[in-house]
Design a protein around this motif. Structure first.
Motif, PDB file in Angstrom:
ATOM      1  N   ARG A  52       0.831  -1.190   0.000  1.00 41.92           N
ATOM      2  CA  ARG A  52       0.000   0.000   0.000  1.00 41.92           C
ATOM      3  C   ARG A  52       0.870   1.246   0.000  1.00 41.92           C
ATOM      4  O   ARG A  52       1.923   1.282   0.640  1.00 41.92           O
ATOM      5  N   TYR A  53       0.391   2.267  -0.686  1.00 34.01           N
ATOM      6  CA  TYR A  53       1.076   3.557  -0.738  1.00 34.01           C
ATOM      7  C   TYR A  53       0.050   4.667  -0.526  1.00 34.01           C
ATOM      8  O   TYR A  53      -1.137   4.492  -0.821  1.00 34.01           O
ATOM      9  N   GLN A  54       0.536   5.797  -0.010  1.00 33.27           N
ATOM     10  CA  GLN A  54      -0.353   6.951   0.103  1.00 33.27           C
ATOM     11  C   GLN A  54       0.074   8.032  -0.878  1.00 33.27           C
ATOM     12  O   GLN A  54       1.267   8.250  -1.123  1.00 33.27           O
ATOM     13  N   LEU A  55      -0.922   8.696  -1.449  1.00 31.33           N
ATOM     14  CA  LEU A  55      -0.711   9.795  -2.379  1.00 31.33           C
ATOM     15  C   LEU A  55      -1.553  10.984  -1.933  1.00 31.33           C
ATOM     16  O   LEU A  55      -2.669  10.812  -1.427  1.00 31.33           O
ATOM     17  N   LEU A  56      -1.016  12.177  -2.121  1.00 32.77           N
ATOM     18  CA  LEU A  56      -1.779  13.411  -1.947  1.00 32.77           C
ATOM     19  C   LEU A  56      -1.814  14.098  -3.305  1.00 32.77           C
ATOM     20  O   LEU A  56      -0.766  14.460  -3.847  1.00 32.77           O
ATOM     21  N   LEU A  57      -3.000  14.250  -3.849  1.00 25.60           N
ATOM     22  CA  LEU A  57      -3.155  14.781  -5.194  1.00 25.60           C
ATOM     23  C   LEU A  57      -3.763  16.179  -5.172  1.00 25.60           C
ATOM     24  O   LEU A  57      -4.615  16.485  -4.343  1.00 25.60           O
ATOM     25  N   GLY A  58      -3.286  17.002  -6.090  1.00 30.63           N
ATOM     26  CA  GLY A  58      -3.898  18.290  -6.356  1.00 30.63           C
ATOM     27  C   GLY A  58      -4.423  18.308  -7.780  1.00 30.63           C
ATOM     28  O   GLY A  58      -4.094  17.431  -8.590  1.00 30.63           O
ATOM     29  N   HIS A  59      -5.238  19.314  -8.084  1.00 28.86           N
ATOM     30  CA  HIS A  59      -5.783  19.414  -9.434  1.00 28.86           C
ATOM     31  C   HIS A  59      -5.658  20.849  -9.927  1.00 28.86           C
ATOM     32  O   HIS A  59      -5.939  21.806  -9.194  1.00 28.86           O
ATOM     33  N   SER A  60      -5.215  21.014 -11.167  1.00 29.20           N
ATOM     34  CA  SER A  60      -5.115  22.333 -11.777  1.00 29.20           C
ATOM     35  C   SER A  60      -5.231  22.185 -13.288  1.00 29.20           C
ATOM     36  O   SER A  60      -4.566  21.335 -13.888  1.00 29.20           O
ATOM     37  N   ASP A  61      -6.095  23.013 -13.885  1.00 35.72           N
ATOM     38  CA  ASP A  61      -6.209  23.010 -15.347  1.00 35.72           C
ATOM     39  C   ASP A  61      -5.026  23.703 -16.009  1.00 35.72           C
ATOM     40  O   ASP A  61      -4.755  23.483 -17.192  1.00 35.72           O
ATOM     41  N   HIS A  62      -4.323  24.549 -15.222  1.00 34.02           N
ATOM     42  CA  HIS A  62      -3.174  25.290 -15.750  1.00 34.02           C
ATOM     43  C   HIS A  62      -2.036  25.165 -14.737  1.00 34.02           C
ATOM     44  O   HIS A  62      -1.853  26.027 -13.875  1.00 34.02           O
ATOM     45  N   ARG A  66       6.530  25.693 -11.892  1.00 31.65           N
ATOM     46  CA  ARG A  66       7.205  25.155 -10.709  1.00 31.65           C
ATOM     47  C   ARG A  66       6.680  23.764 -10.317  1.00 31.65           C
ATOM     48  O   ARG A  66       7.302  23.057  -9.514  1.00 31.65           O
ATOM     49  N   LEU A  67       5.535  23.374 -10.895  1.00 36.25           N
ATOM     50  CA  LEU A  67       4.947  22.083 -10.557  1.00 36.25           C
ATOM     51  C   LEU A  67       4.948  21.097 -11.728  1.00 36.25           C
ATOM     52  O   LEU A  67       4.374  20.018 -11.627  1.00 36.25           O
ATOM     53  N   ARG A  68       5.606  21.481 -12.833  1.00 34.29           N
ATOM     54  CA  ARG A  68       5.603  20.591 -14.000  1.00 34.29           C
ATOM     55  C   ARG A  68       6.192  19.221 -13.664  1.00 34.29           C
ATOM     56  O   ARG A  68       5.740  18.187 -14.165  1.00 34.29           O
ATOM     57  N   HIS A  69       7.219  19.199 -12.826  1.00 30.91           N
ATOM     58  CA  HIS A  69       7.863  17.929 -12.479  1.00 30.91           C
ATOM     59  C   HIS A  69       6.951  17.022 -11.662  1.00 30.91           C
ATOM     60  O   HIS A  69       7.192  15.810 -11.569  1.00 30.91           O
ATOM     61  N   ALA A  70       5.890  17.579 -11.058  1.00 27.91           N
ATOM     62  CA  ALA A  70       4.984  16.804 -10.210  1.00 27.91           C
ATOM     63  C   ALA A  70       3.741  16.354 -10.968  1.00 27.91           C
ATOM     64  O   ALA A  70       2.852  15.729 -10.380  1.00 27.91           O
ATOM     65  N   HIS A  71       3.678  16.656 -12.278  1.00 31.42           N
ATOM     66  CA  HIS A  71       2.497  16.336 -13.073  1.00 31.42           C
ATOM     67  C   HIS A  71       2.277  14.826 -13.161  1.00 31.42           C
ATOM     68  O   HIS A  71       3.221  14.041 -13.331  1.00 31.42           O
ATOM     69  N   ILE A  72       1.023  14.416 -13.028  1.00 28.01           N
ATOM     70  CA  ILE A  72       0.652  13.006 -13.184  1.00 28.01           C
ATOM     71  C   ILE A  72      -0.093  12.821 -14.499  1.00 28.01           C
ATOM     72  O   ILE A  72       0.398  12.157 -15.408  1.00 28.01           O
ATOM     73  N   ALA A  73      -1.271  13.407 -14.620  1.00 28.25           N
ATOM     74  CA  ALA A  73      -2.042  13.358 -15.870  1.00 28.25           C
ATOM     75  C   ALA A  73      -3.364  14.073 -15.666  1.00 28.25           C
ATOM     76  O   ALA A  73      -3.872  14.159 -14.533  1.00 28.25           O
ATOM     77  N   ASP A  74      -3.934  14.621 -16.756  1.00 29.90           N
ATOM     78  CA  ASP A  74      -5.280  15.189 -16.744  1.00 29.90           C
ATOM     79  C   ASP A  74      -5.487  16.199 -15.615  1.00 29.90           C
ATOM     80  O   ASP A  74      -6.489  16.163 -14.900  1.00 29.90           O
ATOM     81  N   GLY A  75      -4.522  17.093 -15.435  1.00 28.53           N
ATOM     82  CA  GLY A  75      -4.642  18.122 -14.420  1.00 28.53           C
ATOM     83  C   GLY A  75      -4.280  17.676 -13.025  1.00 28.53           C
ATOM     84  O   GLY A  75      -4.246  18.492 -12.095  1.00 28.53           O
ATOM     85  N   LEU A  76      -4.015  16.394 -12.812  1.00 24.90           N
ATOM     86  CA  LEU A  76      -3.616  15.892 -11.493  1.00 24.90           C
ATOM     87  C   LEU A  76      -2.108  16.003 -11.314  1.00 24.90           C
ATOM     88  O   LEU A  76      -1.345  15.824 -12.266  1.00 24.90           O
ATOM     89  N   TYR A  77      -1.702  16.279 -10.079  1.00 26.13           N
ATOM     90  CA  TYR A  77      -0.276  16.351  -9.778  1.00 26.13           C
ATOM     91  C   TYR A  77      -0.039  15.954  -8.330  1.00 26.13           C
ATOM     92  O   TYR A  77      -0.975  15.897  -7.515  1.00 26.13           O
ATOM     93  N   ASP A  78       1.222  15.647  -8.031  1.00 28.86           N
ATOM     94  CA  ASP A  78       1.621  15.273  -6.672  1.00 28.86           C
ATOM     95  C   ASP A  78       1.621  16.531  -5.815  1.00 28.86           C
ATOM     96  O   ASP A  78       2.524  17.374  -5.903  1.00 28.86           O
ATOM     97  N   ALA A  79       0.624  16.670  -4.958  1.00 27.06           N
ATOM     98  CA  ALA A  79       0.402  17.919  -4.232  1.00 27.06           C
ATOM     99  C   ALA A  79       1.429  18.178  -3.147  1.00 27.06           C
ATOM    100  O   ALA A  79       1.500  19.302  -2.628  1.00 27.06           O
ATOM    101  N   LEU A  80       2.226  17.194  -2.785  1.00 26.64           N
ATOM    102  CA  LEU A  80       3.250  17.447  -1.762  1.00 26.64           C
ATOM    103  C   LEU A  80       4.269  18.469  -2.238  1.00 26.64           C
ATOM    104  O   LEU A  80       4.980  19.061  -1.421  1.00 26.64           O
ATOM    105  N   HIS A  81       4.346  18.705  -3.536  1.00 22.96           N
ATOM    106  CA  HIS A  81       5.285  19.685  -4.085  1.00 22.96           C
ATOM    107  C   HIS A  81       4.676  21.090  -4.182  1.00 22.96           C
ATOM    108  O   HIS A  81       5.350  22.009  -4.647  1.00 22.96           O
ATOM    109  N   ASP A  82       3.443  21.243  -3.741  1.00 17.93           N
ATOM    110  CA  ASP A  82       2.746  22.521  -3.885  1.00 17.93           C
ATOM    111  C   ASP A  82       2.581  23.189  -2.523  1.00 17.93           C
ATOM    112  O   ASP A  82       1.703  22.829  -1.736  1.00 17.93           O
TER     113      ASP A  82
END
Length: 435
Positions: A52-62, A66-82
């Motif tokens: 099991r793993y834990q993830l914290l996700l954020g969402h942004s259309d734009h 500074r968060l490009r490296h944390a991008h996952i897909a479809d506006g989702l990104y690894d929110a720990l970097h935000d």
């Protein structure tokens, strides 16, 4: 489908333990909405084993640059970097809030400054740590193991006793997995001006290797022995506090022999994998046999479990000991099990040897400096053990035999590890058997 997206993304994360193996299935076990965040617990099945793993996700259309490296897909990104989102973790810990299955808690009386921005530390492998200003460090455990993390358990108990050699805890995050309260994160005091023990030791070794040939380890400007002695004293004090805060026991000779048998089986496995170890096996066997002759009980207690120079920090006033979670790859029950405090002593002594010999790798004068490396190790081993005894650490003749066996057991493990992962470092643990 989000599961497919995460299955592709997670294989590229350095904290993912299953790299190099295909993912059979990825399933979202829980999906909790937090203010501005989405907390997921996912189950990843590989080769019949589920982690099991834990993830914290954020969402942004734009997504900002500074968060490009944390991008996952479809506006989702690894929110720990935000840092614009992670402040909510401080707010929830400060308020002691519960969101669905996720519980945010703080220690009684802890005052948490919720205005601080976070920054992700970049050096970690298995966890993700956020540093808030110069006040806190919040370690989020990516791979989740059901149960209370030993680090939270230990530092909380030691903080209650006013222990001075730990980074003070402030709060934690938890949930339930398999009907057990399970630690998701722990937040402690950050030590922005402290120096890493490994770096201090390497600086001392560099000074010695650059000094005049006739100067010994205790005669150069970067002599580390005073710090090694203070570290031994701090180690003994923490061991005493652990013995006061948690149950203790003794191990009778038959159980000691079973421990030695486990060491012996590992020796046989590693000799089969690494033929270079074979000539040294008789020396190791002799040390193991000496412990099998012990007739008295051996005291055991809670210990650090993964103790080395990278786990200690030197502040302006003293040594601070970090990361009481034990060896991350071991089951939780083993990390919480009672052991001889000499296990920690052996780990630190092996770390001295690594510090002395690390700089010999690929050094053009390695053969010439070999004796100086051995001298630095011996000098600082003696200082550490002197401090440990002065601090109340037990060290009888029987303990000396047990420590030798524990050191050899650790060095055998290191030989196997280096052969598999860092063949260029194999000379470091092999040198342990030639002295």
């Amino acid at each position: 489908m989000l599961e497919d997206t995460l299955a592709d993304w997670i294989t590229h994360q350095r904290w993912f333990a299953g790299k190099g193996r295909p993912i059979d299935t990825l399933r979202i076990e829980s999906d909790t909405s937090l203010p501005g965040l989405r907390h997921l617990v996912i189950a990843v099945r590989q080769g019949g084993v589920t982690d099991r793993y834990q993830l914290l996700l954020g969402h942004s259309d734009h997504l900002p640059d500074r968060l490009r490296h944390a991008h996952i897909a479809d506006g989702l990104y690894d929110a720990l970097h935000d840092f614009e989102l992670t402040g909510v973790l401080l707010e929830l810990m400060a308020s002691g809030t519960t969101f669905g299955p996720i519980r945010f808690r703080h220690l009684p009386g802890a005052a948490i400054d919720t205005s601080l921005r976070s920054l992700v530390l970049g050096a970690e492998q298995s966890n993700t740590s956020l540093v808030y200003g110069e006040a806190y460090i919040c370690k989020l455990f990516r791979r989740l193991i059901p149960g209370t993390n030993p680090e939270l358990e230990i530092v909380s108990a030691l903080a209650d006793r006013g222990a001075k050699h730990i980074a003070q805890p402030y709060g934690w995050i938890e949930t339930d997995l398999d009907d057990q309260p399970t630690t998701l994160a722990i937040m402690q005091e950050f030590l922005p001006t402290a120096n890493d023990g490994w770096d201090l030791a390497l600086a001392s070794v560099r000074d010695l290797y650059g000094a005049m040939p006739e100067l010994a380890a205790g005669e150069v400007g970067g002599d580390f022995s005073a710090e090694a002695r203070r570290l031994g004293l701090a180690t003994a004090e923490v061991h005493r506090e652990l013995a006061e805060a948690f149950p203790t026991d003794v191990v009778e000779p038959p159980e000691v022999k079973r421990m030695v048998e486990a060491f012996r089986r590992n020796l046989e496995r590693v000799v089969a994998e690494v033929p270079e170890l074979a000539p040294h096996a008789p020396v190791v066997e002799a040390a193991f046999h000496r412990v099998e002759e012990v007739t008295g009980a051996v005291p055991v207690q809670r210990v650090h479990g993964d103790y080395h120079l990278g786990q200690v920090m030197r502040t302006a006033t003293d040594w601070i000991i970090l990361d009481f979670e034990g060896e991350p790859g071991q089951p939780l029950a083993e990390r919480r099990a009672l052991a001889s405090p000499l296990r920690d002593v052996a780990g630190m002594l092996r770390s001295f040897d690594y510090a002395a010999r690390h700089l010999l790798l690929d050094h053009p004068r390695a053969d010439e400096l070999e004796e100086r490396a051995a001298g630095w190790t011996a000098h600082n081993r003696a200082a550490f053990l002197d401090g440990y005894v002065r601090g109340g650490g037990r060290f009888t003749e029987t303990d000396a035999a047990l420590l030798r066996a524990l050191e050899y057991g650790k060095a055998v493990y290191e030989v196997g590890y280096e052969a598999r992962n860092r063949p260029g470092w194999l000379a470091i643990p092999l040198a342990a058997f030639t002295r």
